[in-house]
Design a protein around this motif. Structure first.
Motif, short mmCIF file in Angstrom:
data_model
loop_
_atom_site.label_atom_id
_atom_site.label_comp_id
_atom_site.label_asym_id
_atom_site.label_seq_id
_atom_site.Cartn_x
_atom_site.Cartn_y
_atom_site.Cartn_z
N ALA A 92 0.81 -1.22 0.00
CA ALA A 92 0.00 0.00 0.00
C ALA A 92 0.84 1.26 0.00
O ALA A 92 0.40 2.31 -0.49
CB ALA A 92 -0.94 0.00 1.21
N ASN A 93 2.07 1.20 0.54
CA ASN A 93 2.92 2.40 0.57
C ASN A 93 3.74 2.57 -0.71
O ASN A 93 4.63 3.41 -0.77
CB ASN A 93 3.86 2.36 1.78
CG ASN A 93 4.83 1.20 1.74
OD1 ASN A 93 4.81 0.38 0.82
ND2 ASN A 93 5.69 1.11 2.74
N GLY A 94 3.41 1.78 -1.73
CA GLY A 94 4.08 1.92 -3.02
C GLY A 94 5.28 1.03 -3.23
O GLY A 94 5.80 0.92 -4.34
N LEU A 329 6.33 9.27 1.96
CA LEU A 329 5.46 10.23 1.27
C LEU A 329 4.14 9.56 0.86
O LEU A 329 3.07 10.17 0.99
CB LEU A 329 6.15 10.80 0.04
CG LEU A 329 7.13 11.95 0.26
CD1 LEU A 329 7.85 12.30 -1.03
CD2 LEU A 329 6.40 13.18 0.80
N ASN A 330 4.23 8.35 0.36
CA ASN A 330 3.01 7.62 0.00
C ASN A 330 2.12 7.41 1.23
O ASN A 330 0.90 7.52 1.16
CB ASN A 330 3.36 6.28 -0.62
CG ASN A 330 3.86 6.40 -2.05
OD1 ASN A 330 3.57 7.38 -2.74
ND2 ASN A 330 4.61 5.41 -2.50
N GLY A 331 2.76 7.09 2.37
CA GLY A 331 2.00 6.92 3.60
C GLY A 331 1.34 8.22 4.04
O GLY A 331 0.19 8.22 4.52
N VAL A 332 2.04 9.34 3.87
CA VAL A 332 1.48 10.66 4.19
C VAL A 332 0.26 10.94 3.30
O VAL A 332 -0.79 11.41 3.78
CB VAL A 332 2.54 11.76 4.02
CG1 VAL A 332 1.90 13.15 4.07
CG2 VAL A 332 3.61 11.63 5.10
N LYS A 333 0.37 10.63 2.01
CA LYS A 333 -0.74 10.84 1.08
C LYS A 333 -1.97 10.04 1.51
O LYS A 333 -3.10 10.56 1.54
CB LYS A 333 -0.33 10.43 -0.34
CG LYS A 333 0.68 11.34 -0.99
CD LYS A 333 1.09 10.78 -2.35
CE LYS A 333 2.14 11.64 -3.03
NZ LYS A 333 2.56 11.05 -4.33
N ASP A 351 -2.09 10.09 -6.28
CA ASP A 351 -1.39 9.01 -6.96
C ASP A 351 -0.33 8.45 -6.02
O ASP A 351 0.44 9.20 -5.42
CB ASP A 351 -0.71 9.52 -8.24
CG ASP A 351 -1.71 9.85 -9.33
OD1 ASP A 351 -2.76 9.19 -9.40
OD2 ASP A 351 -1.45 10.80 -10.11
N ILE A 352 -0.33 7.12 -5.87
CA ILE A 352 0.69 6.45 -5.06
C ILE A 352 1.76 5.92 -6.01
O ILE A 352 1.48 5.06 -6.86
CB ILE A 352 0.08 5.30 -4.23
CG1 ILE A 352 -1.01 5.86 -3.31
CG2 ILE A 352 1.16 4.60 -3.42
CD1 ILE A 352 -0.53 6.85 -2.28
#
Length: 418
Positions: A92-94, A329-333, A351-352
């Motif tokens: 999920a975090n990319g 950053l993906n987690g922050v999004k 967008d991840i």
């Protein structure tokens, strides 16, 4: 000449790009356009748990690439495409992690990845099977109806991505309400159906004939068609699998444009309907009293402060690592989108990005703290704009509402077009 469905998809893409609250629909319709332009077909194997879906996938691919077992196995979506043999796990975090085939069970097995606590979004596999050579994306989905609710959610969600469906039944259980509900949902999104009746090796021919006759009549009525394509198979023993495979390949060769076009129409209708629902939620949020708005914006700002502080508290070597920073950053999004949903009731799309580059240091221009602050500042500005928080210019308010009304009228017209 460009077909009508593609024209409508591009029109929807242009509409969604003009308004911030339809970001998720913009992403979906953009993916739909790209898929239609590339003529790639997604064939998914779906159905209730323990109908032998993974074994059937292995049989069609003529390779034991997916784990099978006596208990519910598939916890996450697994996609299979043509290519040199290999597998990767998507989180999920990319983060995308290459993995050996013998380790796939760690991520897709319900017993080992209970309730998907590893946060796997999918497992992607490359396989040099002849079935995939035409560009098919083949998908094994979690079974619905087990005690694991997340499995059902994953399966229902991925049905929306399917163009053709192999709906798997089993002779050891009559079709039930779970399968009926799932099939009703699936026919709203996929254009072609193949019904595989599995485990035929455990009953005699007379019983099988009776079961097939019952299912064919029942399903045809349910699907509101004259007849359905039904294939008796034993995935375990390889009986009937070739007939199913040949039927799919023949349709991909002779009817792919028709199937993809029909599938795209169904998906566009769902996307437009979703956008109208999102606008309804947005209008509901706009009706909140001013003091309630102030309270929620203040809570959002406190959340901004919290995630900025968490970023600064990360060890310096982690903040400088490119892959770790991108995953953060993906987690922050994801966190920001969830907070917007919690406070304002609307979906907000980011967008991840896939994460790579372990061991590579961030450049000074790629400062993680600055990137997180930029995300927060941009979201704060966007929220203030779309909710017109403390907007005193009456002209801006009226114009925005009129623009929204025009968008709704266009979407309603698009939804109702045949």
């Amino acid at each position: 000449m460009e077909n009508l469905t593609l024209q409508r998809i591009k029109e929807a893409e242009e509409l969604f790009s003009s308004y911030e609250i339809t970001g998720r629909e913009l992403m979906r319709v953009r993916n739909l356009r790209e898929k239609l332009e590339s003529s790639k077909m997604t064939v998914s194997v779906i159905g209730q748990f323990k109908r032998g879906k993974s074994a059937l996938v292995n049989g069609i691919l003529e390779d034991k690439i997916l784990p099978v077992g006596i208990v519910p196995v598939t916890a996450v979506v697994t996609t299979v495409e043509y290519g040199d043999k290999g597998a990767a796990v998507h989180f999920a975090n990319g983060v995308v992690k290459e993995t050996a085939f013998e380790d796939i069970h760690t991520y897709v097995n319900e017993q080992e990845n209970k309730d998907n606590h590893l946060n796997v979004t999918k497992v992607s596999i490359k396989c040099p099977a002849s079935f995939l050579e035409s560009g098919i994306t083949f998908v094994d989905t979690p079974g619905v109806g087990s005690m694991h609710e997340k499995n059902s959610e994953e399966a229902y969600s991925f049905v929306k991505e399917s163009d053709a469906v192999i709906f798997t039944l089993s002779v050891d259980s009559p079709i039930n309400q779970i399968e009926i509900d799932f099939l009703k949902n699936a026919k709203e999104h996929a254009a072609k159906f193949y019904f595989a009746v599995n485990k035929i090796d455990i009953i005699d021919q007379d019983e099988l004939s009776d079961y097939l006759a019952y299912c064919r009549k029942f399903i045809a009525d349910l699907m509101e068609v004259d007849d359905v394509m039904m294939f008796p198979v034993s995935a375990k023993k390889g009986i009937g699998v070739d007939a199913l495979k040949e039927a799919i390949l023949k349709d991909c060769k002779t009817q792919s444009e028709e199937i993809l076009d029909s599938s795209a129409k169904l998906k566009l209708h769902d996307i437009v309907t979703s956008a109208l629902s999102q606008i309804t939620l947005y209008r509901t949020a706009l009706s909140m009293p001013a003091d309630e708005f102030d309270k929620r914006f203040e809570e959002m700002k406190n959340y901004f402060t919290e995630i900025k502080e968490k970023t600064l508290d990360m060890p310096e070597e982690m903040r400088k690592n490119k892959a770790v920073s991108e995953a953060h950053l993906n987690g922050v999004k994801s966190g920001l989108a969830a907070k917007v949903k919690e406070l304002f009731g609307i979906e907000y799309h980011y967008d991840i990005n896939d994460v790579s580059g372990y061991g590579i240091e961030m450049s000074q221009e790629d400062n993680l703290g600055s990137k997180v602050e930029g995300l927060c500042d941009n979201l704060n500005e966007t929220l203030n704009t779309i909710f017109m928080h403390r907007e005193e210019n009456a002209y801006k308010v009226v114009r925005r509402i009129n623009d929204l009304n025009r968008l709704v009228r266009k979407l309603v017209k698009m939804r109702d077009e045949k």
